[in-house]
Scaffold this active site. Structure first.
Site, PDB file in Angstrom:
ATOM      1  NE  ARG A  12     -46.555-118.911  26.677  1.00  0.00           N
ATOM      2  CZ  ARG A  12     -45.701-117.908  26.712  1.00  0.00           C
ATOM      3  NH1 ARG A  12     -45.700-117.067  27.732  1.00  0.00           N
ATOM      4  NH2 ARG A  12     -44.850-117.697  25.710  1.00  0.00           N
ATOM      5  CG  ASP A  13     -46.794-114.516  25.045  1.00  0.00           C
ATOM      6  OD1 ASP A  13     -46.864-113.975  26.160  1.00  0.00           O
ATOM      7  OD2 ASP A  13     -45.885-114.268  24.233  1.00  0.00           O
ATOM      8  CG  HIS A 205     -42.221-114.785  20.948  1.00  0.00           C
ATOM      9  ND1 HIS A 205     -43.139-115.776  21.251  1.00  0.00           N
ATOM     10  CD2 HIS A 205     -42.479-113.787  21.837  1.00  0.00           C
ATOM     11  CE1 HIS A 205     -43.893-115.392  22.270  1.00  0.00           C
ATOM     12  NE2 HIS A 205     -43.525-114.195  22.639  1.00  0.00           N
ATOM     13  CG  HIS A 207     -44.572-109.305  22.741  1.00  0.00           C
ATOM     14  ND1 HIS A 207     -45.747-109.543  23.407  1.00  0.00           N
ATOM     15  CD2 HIS A 207     -43.841-110.440  22.871  1.00  0.00           C
ATOM     16  CE1 HIS A 207     -45.716-110.755  23.938  1.00  0.00           C
ATOM     17  NE2 HIS A 207     -44.571-111.325  23.628  1.00  0.00           N
ATOM     18  CB  CYS A 238     -44.377-111.218  29.741  1.00  0.00           C
ATOM     19  SG  CYS A 238     -43.671-112.028  31.192  1.00  0.00           S
ATOM     20  CG  ASN A 247     -47.391-112.560  21.369  1.00  0.00           C
ATOM     21  OD1 ASN A 247     -48.076-112.576  22.387  1.00  0.00           O
ATOM     22  ND2 ASN A 247     -46.237-113.175  21.284  1.00  0.00           N
TER      23      ASN A 247
HETATM   24  N1  COA Z   1     -45.769-125.986  38.207  1.00  0.00           N
HETATM   25  C1  COA Z   1     -46.509-125.932  39.332  1.00  0.00           C
HETATM   26  N2  COA Z   1     -46.013-125.714  40.538  1.00  0.00           N
HETATM   27  C2  COA Z   1     -44.673-125.529  40.638  1.00  0.00           C
HETATM   28  C3  COA Z   1     -43.853-125.564  39.516  1.00  0.00           C
HETATM   29  C4  COA Z   1     -44.435-125.812  38.253  1.00  0.00           C
HETATM   30  N3  COA Z   1     -43.715-125.846  37.128  1.00  0.00           N
HETATM   31  N4  COA Z   1     -42.583-125.344  39.916  1.00  0.00           N
HETATM   32  C5  COA Z   1     -42.617-125.175  41.240  1.00  0.00           C
HETATM   33  N5  COA Z   1     -43.880-125.280  41.670  1.00  0.00           N
HETATM   34  C6  COA Z   1     -44.376-125.166  43.056  1.00  0.00           C
HETATM   35  C7  COA Z   1     -43.546-125.958  44.037  1.00  0.00           C
HETATM   36  O1  COA Z   1     -43.976-127.280  44.080  1.00  0.00           O
HETATM   37  C8  COA Z   1     -43.829-125.226  45.320  1.00  0.00           C
HETATM   38  O2  COA Z   1     -45.113-125.565  45.771  1.00  0.00           O
HETATM   39  P1  COA Z   1     -45.508-125.509  47.310  1.00  0.00           P
HETATM   40  O3  COA Z   1     -45.401-124.068  47.730  1.00  0.00           O
HETATM   41  O4  COA Z   1     -46.918-126.012  47.311  1.00  0.00           O
HETATM   42  O5  COA Z   1     -44.532-126.394  47.982  1.00  0.00           O
HETATM   43  C9  COA Z   1     -43.894-123.774  44.882  1.00  0.00           C
HETATM   44  O6  COA Z   1     -44.238-123.827  43.483  1.00  0.00           O
HETATM   45  C10 COA Z   1     -42.577-123.058  45.053  1.00  0.00           C
HETATM   46  O7  COA Z   1     -41.554-123.801  44.433  1.00  0.00           O
HETATM   47  P2  COA Z   1     -40.154-123.181  44.042  1.00  0.00           P
HETATM   48  O8  COA Z   1     -39.347-124.179  43.318  1.00  0.00           O
HETATM   49  O9  COA Z   1     -39.537-122.531  45.255  1.00  0.00           O
HETATM   50  O10 COA Z   1     -40.606-122.110  43.004  1.00  0.00           O
HETATM   51  P3  COA Z   1     -40.539-120.535  43.053  1.00  0.00           P
HETATM   52  O11 COA Z   1     -41.457-119.992  44.064  1.00  0.00           O
HETATM   53  O12 COA Z   1     -39.119-120.141  43.075  1.00  0.00           O
HETATM   54  O13 COA Z   1     -41.179-120.201  41.613  1.00  0.00           O
HETATM   55  C11 COA Z   1     -41.523-120.863  39.319  1.00  0.00           C
HETATM   56  C12 COA Z   1     -40.528-120.656  40.445  1.00  0.00           C
HETATM   57  C13 COA Z   1     -40.722-121.099  38.067  1.00  0.00           C
HETATM   58  C14 COA Z   1     -42.370-122.086  39.632  1.00  0.00           C
HETATM   59  C15 COA Z   1     -42.441-119.629  39.210  1.00  0.00           C
HETATM   60  O14 COA Z   1     -41.666-118.471  39.245  1.00  0.00           O
HETATM   61  C16 COA Z   1     -43.252-119.656  37.939  1.00  0.00           C
HETATM   62  O15 COA Z   1     -44.153-120.459  37.783  1.00  0.00           O
HETATM   63  N6  COA Z   1     -42.965-118.765  36.992  1.00  0.00           N
HETATM   64  C17 COA Z   1     -43.646-118.766  35.717  1.00  0.00           C
HETATM   65  C18 COA Z   1     -43.639-117.426  35.154  1.00  0.00           C
HETATM   66  C19 COA Z   1     -44.349-117.371  33.836  1.00  0.00           C
HETATM   67  O16 COA Z   1     -45.225-118.136  33.517  1.00  0.00           O
HETATM   68  N7  COA Z   1     -43.972-116.385  33.059  1.00  0.00           N
HETATM   69  C20 COA Z   1     -44.579-116.126  31.799  1.00  0.00           C
HETATM   70  C21 COA Z   1     -44.082-116.986  30.728  1.00  0.00           C
HETATM   71  S1  COA Z   1     -42.480-116.529  30.151  1.00  0.00           S
HETATM   72 ZN    ZN Z   2     -44.160-113.301  24.418  1.00  0.00          ZN
END
Ligand code: COA
Ligand code: ZN
Length: 310
Positions: A12-13, A205, A207, A238, A247
């Protein structure tokens, strides 16, 4: 020998930030190699928006195949919200990790929520996961420094760790997301965190951005922590935290721990196989600080004549 527990977060990371798209089959093979090396738990993937992290778009498929291929392996998946939890549960995941950053800006950049909302969403996600009978971890990210706000106030880290514990998180993972911590800070922060979270429930955790990952792990060991995240080959970083390197490498952590009298249950030779596999997939050289020496040692053992018994 006292045992420490390592979760390999490379799948994942490690992979989330790679330019090369890695196939589901290759991700599974990496996890299989880790398990063969003796790694007991991995962070397999994340159920996040595929728009935010395209590399993790195959999370559902990966979890289903992993459960089939390696049913004994403990694997967790990162979920940022209830939608992620729902997807993870549907795919058959048995353990989740929520990710709560300790600053306003990092939460906004990472999951598009402010600190207050991120805290409440994490709490609800933990509660729902527990209702579904899943194991839980809670990351407190940027627990030392934030790439946007500078040093993270310790009181804030303690407050959020304590809250995540109250919300029932099985493990609280104190994350140095950008790799800026030093051993002295680790000692200080873990000392304070131990006051609010039983040390057996704390994980760290790190890095390795500034080359202090292993030293920080040692400081955590001295502070009583026995649960560590690490990434084979030191892969990672990230995508939403500028300047973060990978990491601390699992092979470096295992080497340090075993040479300091702790057992890990992990074979370094097995990890070297996983590093070589990841190098072929990502088409670049990988490995932690000790990689050259570790490979040379293995080569020497291979060349040595087999001992004969008289
Ligand atoms: N998995 C898949 N799709 C997701 C989701 C999830 N967990 N959460 C929201 N979505 C989808 C929604 O269904 C929506 O889809 P659509 O455009 O087809 O309708 C879209 O994403 C936007 O939804 P919203 O709730 O407004 O989300 P957002 O745009 O504010 O984004 C996150 C929020 C959390 C989903 C997004 O920022 C994200 O995935 N971040 C992860 C970051 C990450 O992995 N960081 C590294 C690890 S720490
Ligand atoms: Zn990390």
């Amino acid at each position: 020998m006292e045992r420490i527990h390592i979760t390999d977060v490379a799948p994942r990371d490690g992979l989330q930030n790679q330019q090369v798209q890695v196939s589901t089959a290759a991700k599974l093979e990496l996890i299989r190699l880790l398990a063969a090396a003796g790694v007991q738990s991995v962070e397999a993937t994340s159920f996040v928006s595929p728009k935010a992290v395209p590399q993790m778009a195959d999370a559902g498929e990966l979890v289903a195949q992993l459960n089939e291929a390696l049913p004994e392996l403990r694997s967790s998946v990162l979920v940022p919200n209830l939608k992620g939890l729902e997807r993870a549960h549907a795919a058959g995941a048995r353990e989740i990790a929520v990710v709560l950053s300790a600053t306003e800006t990092m939460n906004r950049k990472n999951i598009n929520m402010g600190l207050h909302e991120a805290t409440e969403v994490s709490a609800r996600t933990l509660a729902e996961a527990r209702r579904l009978g899943m194991r839980t971890r809670a990351y407190v990210a940027v627990a030392f420094d934030c790439p946007f706000e500078g040093e993270t106030p310790l009181a804030e880290v303690v407050r959020l760790a304590s809250r995540m514990r109250e919300e029932g998180a099985g493990e609280i993972v104190i994350a140095d997301t950008i790799g800026s911590a030093s051993p002295g800070q680790v000692k200080e922060r873990l000392g304070a965190l131990r006051e609010v979270v039983p040390v057996g429930q704390l994980a760290v955790h790190f890095h390795d951005t500034r080359g202090m990952g292993v030293a920080n792990a040692w400081a955590a060991l001295e502070a009583g922590v026995r649960r560590f995240d690490a990434s084979v080959g030191g892969i990672g970083g990230c995508p939403f935290a500028p300047g973060a390197a990978g990491n601390v490498a699992t092979e470096d952590l295992v080497l340090m721990a075993e040479r300091s009298g702790f057992s890990t249950g992990i074979s370094i030779d097995g990890l070297l196989d996983a590093v070589s596999f990841a190098e072929a997939q990502l088409q670049r050289a990988l490995g932690g600080r000790a990689i050259t020496w570790l490979r040379r040692q293995r080569e020497k053992r291979r060349m040595a004549p087999v001992a004969r018994t008289a």
